[in-house]
Design an enzyme around this catalytic site. Structure first.
Site, PDB file in Angstrom:
ATOM      1  N   GLU A  39       0.944  -1.273  -0.021  1.00  9.99           N
ATOM      2  CA  GLU A  39      -0.041   0.085  -0.073  1.00  9.99           C
ATOM      3  C   GLU A  39       0.968   1.213   0.238  1.00  9.99           C
ATOM      4  O   GLU A  39       1.887   1.483   0.815  1.00  9.99           O
ATOM      5  CB  GLU A  39      -0.914   0.222   1.317  1.00  9.99           C
ATOM      6  CG  GLU A  39      -1.841   0.972   1.205  1.00  9.99           C
ATOM      7  CD  GLU A  39      -2.983   1.007  -0.001  1.00  9.99           C
ATOM      8  OE1 GLU A  39      -3.167   2.219  -0.227  1.00  9.99           O
ATOM      9  OE2 GLU A  39      -3.281  -0.121  -0.451  1.00  9.99           O
ATOM     10  N   LYS A  40       0.792   2.057  -1.109  1.00  4.76           N
ATOM     11  CA  LYS A  40       1.424   3.393  -1.032  1.00  4.76           C
ATOM     12  C   LYS A  40       2.900   3.310  -0.983  1.00  4.76           C
ATOM     13  O   LYS A  40       3.348   4.013   0.415  1.00  4.76           O
ATOM     14  CB  LYS A  40       0.635   4.444  -0.445  1.00  4.76           C
ATOM     15  CG  LYS A  40      -0.896   4.808  -0.860  1.00  4.76           C
ATOM     16  CD  LYS A  40      -1.412   5.604  -0.268  1.00  4.76           C
ATOM     17  CE  LYS A  40      -2.802   5.870  -0.685  1.00  4.76           C
ATOM     18  NZ  LYS A  40      -3.824   6.574  -0.053  1.00  4.76           N
TER      19      LYS A  40
END
Length: 100
Positions: A39-40
Site C-alpha cells: 500500500e502506497k
C-alpha cells in the site's frame, strides 16, 4: 496471459507513473504469480497497480464470507500467499473511477 487453467483468479494490472499514490502489485513478470501487495510504497517496489478487473473461477466465491468484505484487503493477500493469484497486464488506456 490468461492463467485460469492454473489458478483461481487473475487480476488485471496497469502501469502508473507515480506508484507511491497507489497500492501496488508485486509479481513475477515471467509467470504472472502475484507475490504481494504494497500500500502506497515510499520506496519503489513496482509501478503496477490493480486495474479493478478480475477473471475468476467460481470457487473464489467460497473464500468470501457473507458479510461486508474487502476482497482487495482480505481475500487477495491470502490468495497470493496460497499461490492462487496471478496478474495480467492491461494494455491500452485506463480511467480511474474516482474521476468519473
Amino acid at each position: 496471459m490468461l492463467v485460469l487453467d492454473r489458478c483461481e483468479l487473475s487480476v488485471q494490472v496497469t502501469r502508473v507513473d507515480e506508484p507511491s499514490k497507489y497500492g501496488v502489485v508485486v509479481y513475477s513478470a515471467e509467470t504472472g504469480k502475484i507475490d504481494r501487495f504494497v500500500e502506497k510504497p515510499q520506496e519503489y517496489v513496482s509501478n503496477k497497480i490493480n486495474a479493478g478487473m478480475y477473471i475468476f473461477n467460481v470457487s473464489v466465491l467460497d473464500r468470501i464470507e457473507l458479510r461486508p468484505t474487502s476482497i482487495e484487503k482480505e481475500i487477495f493477500p491470502v490468495m497470493a500467499a496460497d499461490c492462487d493469484l496471478f496478474a495480467m497486464d492491461l494494455k491500452g488506456l485506463t480511467c480511474g473511477t474516482s474521476s468519473l
